[in-house]
Write a protein that holds these residues in place. Structure first.
Motif, PDB file in Angstrom:
ATOM      1  N   UNK A  91      31.121  34.935  47.027  1.00 61.64           N
ATOM      2  CA  UNK A  91      32.452  35.263  47.570  1.00 61.64           C
ATOM      3  C   UNK A  91      33.346  34.039  47.622  1.00 61.64           C
ATOM      4  N   UNK A  92      32.787  32.904  48.028  1.00 65.09           N
ATOM      5  CA  UNK A  92      33.574  31.668  48.077  1.00 65.09           C
ATOM      6  C   UNK A  92      34.026  31.240  46.682  1.00 65.09           C
ATOM      7  N   UNK A  93      33.120  31.355  45.714  1.00 67.11           N
ATOM      8  CA  UNK A  93      33.472  30.973  44.342  1.00 67.11           C
ATOM      9  C   UNK A  93      34.564  31.875  43.782  1.00 67.11           C
ATOM     10  N   UNK A  94      34.511  33.150  44.105  1.00 62.30           N
ATOM     11  CA  UNK A  94      35.549  34.077  43.650  1.00 62.30           C
ATOM     12  C   UNK A  94      36.920  33.691  44.205  1.00 62.30           C
ATOM     13  N   UNK A 112      39.568  36.021  32.857  1.00 63.11           N
ATOM     14  CA  UNK A 112      38.685  37.183  32.718  1.00 63.11           C
ATOM     15  C   UNK A 112      37.404  36.952  31.952  1.00 63.11           C
ATOM     16  N   UNK A 113      37.134  35.704  31.554  1.00 62.51           N
ATOM     17  CA  UNK A 113      35.900  35.419  30.809  1.00 62.51           C
ATOM     18  C   UNK A 113      34.698  35.178  31.720  1.00 62.51           C
ATOM     19  N   UNK A 114      34.964  34.996  33.004  1.00 62.30           N
ATOM     20  CA  UNK A 114      33.906  34.624  33.930  1.00 62.30           C
ATOM     21  C   UNK A 114      33.867  35.611  35.090  1.00 62.30           C
ATOM     22  N   UNK A 115      32.728  36.254  35.243  1.00 63.22           N
ATOM     23  CA  UNK A 115      32.534  37.234  36.313  1.00 63.22           C
ATOM     24  C   UNK A 115      31.416  36.749  37.217  1.00 63.22           C
ATOM     25  N   UNK A 116      31.669  36.671  38.508  1.00 62.46           N
ATOM     26  CA  UNK A 116      30.685  36.192  39.489  1.00 62.46           C
ATOM     27  C   UNK A 116      30.137  37.367  40.279  1.00 62.46           C
ATOM     28  N   UNK A 117      28.828  37.396  40.444  1.00 62.31           N
ATOM     29  CA  UNK A 117      28.216  38.526  41.137  1.00 62.31           C
ATOM     30  C   UNK A 117      26.888  38.138  41.788  1.00 62.31           C
ATOM     31  N   UNK A 118      26.513  38.889  42.808  1.00 66.20           N
ATOM     32  CA  UNK A 118      25.160  38.774  43.367  1.00 66.20           C
ATOM     33  C   UNK A 118      24.383  40.069  43.136  1.00 66.20           C
ATOM     34  N   UNK A 119      24.897  40.877  42.200  1.00 66.46           N
ATOM     35  CA  UNK A 119      24.233  42.130  41.829  1.00 66.46           C
ATOM     36  C   UNK A 119      23.597  41.959  40.450  1.00 66.46           C
ATOM     37  N   UNK A 141      37.608  26.437  37.554  1.00 66.64           N
ATOM     38  CA  UNK A 141      37.020  27.671  38.083  1.00 66.64           C
ATOM     39  C   UNK A 141      38.078  28.773  38.170  1.00 66.64           C
ATOM     40  N   UNK A 142      39.232  28.428  38.737  1.00 71.42           N
ATOM     41  CA  UNK A 142      40.308  29.430  38.875  1.00 71.42           C
ATOM     42  C   UNK A 142      40.796  29.916  37.509  1.00 71.42           C
ATOM     43  N   UNK A 143      40.920  29.000  36.554  1.00 68.44           N
ATOM     44  CA  UNK A 143      41.367  29.387  35.212  1.00 68.44           C
ATOM     45  C   UNK A 143      40.388  30.351  34.551  1.00 68.44           C
ATOM     46  N   UNK A 144      39.090  30.053  34.685  1.00 65.10           N
ATOM     47  CA  UNK A 144      38.076  30.918  34.088  1.00 65.10           C
ATOM     48  C   UNK A 144      38.102  32.308  34.712  1.00 65.10           C
ATOM     49  N   UNK A 145      38.295  32.357  36.037  1.00 61.08           N
ATOM     50  CA  UNK A 145      38.364  33.647  36.728  1.00 61.08           C
ATOM     51  C   UNK A 145      39.630  34.400  36.338  1.00 61.08           C
ATOM     52  N   UNK A 146      40.746  33.675  36.248  1.00 65.11           N
ATOM     53  CA  UNK A 146      42.025  34.315  35.913  1.00 65.11           C
ATOM     54  C   UNK A 146      42.037  34.862  34.483  1.00 65.11           C
TER      55      UNK A 146
END
Length: 410
Positions: free
Chosen positions: A39-42, A63-70, A56-61
């Motif tokens: 959650x913090x990384x997101x 759409x190439x990087x998805x963070x999950x604990x599932x 980190x923000x650029x990768x998330x923005x």
């Protein structure tokens, strides 16, 4: 041709920078069991030594990087890179528990033709002897028929801006020649200095532990020289400067050896050597020398305090190495715990670390800044952050009088 989708298992100091590097070219799913961390990384909240928050923000923005604990979110991936810690137990034996659990999880989601790469530091043979059987048992798949494995040892140096993951030359290896070649191409696509293809997985595994064992032995040598020279009243740094004028002298500096690699990895090779009847005496001695330096430093501080008739001590630095905020396995905690047996007034100051983590993990109070109205009888540099050399930082009249950890880094 199947699309390359990469799952990074473990988003720590190794996994996260590697995930961001791959996300520049591929779709990456970053998985970590720690939901709070995810959650913090997101939100873009990350340690400055773990990665650049902007990256980190650029990768998330983008759409190439998805963070999950599932775990199921990784099922569409065809490359699984495991980058979880491989620590040691309290009695200094290899503890691959986290790696075994990671293999169990990956075994639940891998499919035919997928490749699993281990980045975690292991003893030679662990990938094929321990990881592969777990992957086969959980997945029901067969190595080199249904899936493939590789080993590419991590070389991340937290807080080192000169050697980001993109500039590191990576060793790659595979369970088949084709797998090694595929990994050479995959890693090579994001690395400025390319890769080195090891002849087999065991060589790649052994190269990693050898790298860190070498540093541990050389630092132990520097620490022993420092102990001898200090007893003789000779400045060790002056000796190193003089000896460095010889073309083949290797300059190593004394200091506290903490962190997650150098004081850990030798035990993996020591344990493996024992299984084939080899007593790794040099590695054991180096570990003993380096582990005992914190106690030696505490005694030196206490001795200087007694001779000065003082009562208060200031320790500058709590991170395990200079200019970073990483407190994992910091030996400054050992200095403090030994010192408090005889000294009651001890202040630890480190403006770079998370003081709440220090309290939570070690039960030790660390401050970010110093009170302007307090003086100290002994000031010791325990982590040589550059900030401590600046006049503006120490707004007290006297300067540090003991430099215990000059330049040792991991």
């Amino acid at each position: 041709m199947k699309k390359t989708d990469i799952a990074l298992i473990g988003l720590g100091y190794v996994g996260l920078p590697l995930a961001l590097a791959f996300a520049k070219r591929y779709h990456v799913v970053g998985f970590d069991v720690d939901g709070k961390k995810c959650n913090n990384l997101k939100k873009g909240l990350v340690s400055r030594d773990q990665c650049d928050a902007t990256k980190l923000r650029n990768a998330l923005d983008h759409g190439n990087f998805h963070i999950t604990n599932k775990l199921n979110d990784t099922k569409a991936c065809n490359y699984y890179i495991i980058a979880v810690p491989t620590p040691v137990s309290k009695d200094y034996h290899a503890d691959p528990t986290l790696l075994k659990k990671a293999c169990e999880m990956v075994g639940q989601v891998i499919d035919k033709d997928d490749t699993v790469v281990i980045e975690s530091t292991v003893w030679p043979g662990m990938t094929e002897e321990i990881c592969v059987p777990i992957l086969e048992k959980v997945s029901g798949l067969k190595l080199n028929t249904d899936f493939f494995v590789g080993y590419s040892p991590e070389r991340i140096n937290p807080g080192d801006s000169q050697h980001p993951v993109e500039r590191i030359k990576k060793i790659v290896s595979g369970s088949t020649p084709a797998t090694a070649t595929a990994l050479e191409k995959l890693y090579g696509s994001i690395l400025l200095n390319g890769t080195y293809k090891a002849p087999c997985i065991r060589v790649a595994e052994a190269s990693k532990v050898m790298e860190n064992c070498q540093r541990d032995v050389l630092i132990a040598f520097a620490n022993e020289m420092h102990t001898i020279f200090s007893a003789l009243g000779i400045n060790t740094e002056d000796v190193i400067a003089a000896a460095s004028t010889k073309w083949n002298f290797i300059p190593m500096h004394p200091g506290l050896v903490g962190g997650h690699c150098i004081p850990v990895d030798p035990y993996y090779l020591i344990d493996k050597a024992d299984t084939v009847g080899i007593d790794a005496r040099l590695l054991k001695t180096a570990r003993s020398v380096n582990n005992n330096m914190a106690i030696d430093y505490a005694h030196r501080i206490a001795d200087k305090l007694r001779r000065s008739g003082g009562t208060s001590v200031l320790l500058l630095g709590f991170a395990f190495k200079p200019n970073c905020d990483d407190i994992r396995n910091t030996r400054v905690a050992d200095v403090y715990n030994e010192l408090k047996k005889t000294v009651s007034d001890i202040t630890i100051c480190d403006p770079l670390i998370d003081v709440e983590k220090a309290k939570e993990n070690y039960g030790i109070t660390v401050v970010h800044s110093l009170p302007s109205n307090k003086s100290y009888d002994v000031i010791a540099v325990t982590t040589a952050h550059d900030i401590f050399s600046r006049d503006a930082f120490l707004h007290i009249e006297h300067k540090p009088i003991m430099h215990l950890c000059e330049k040792t880094t991991e």
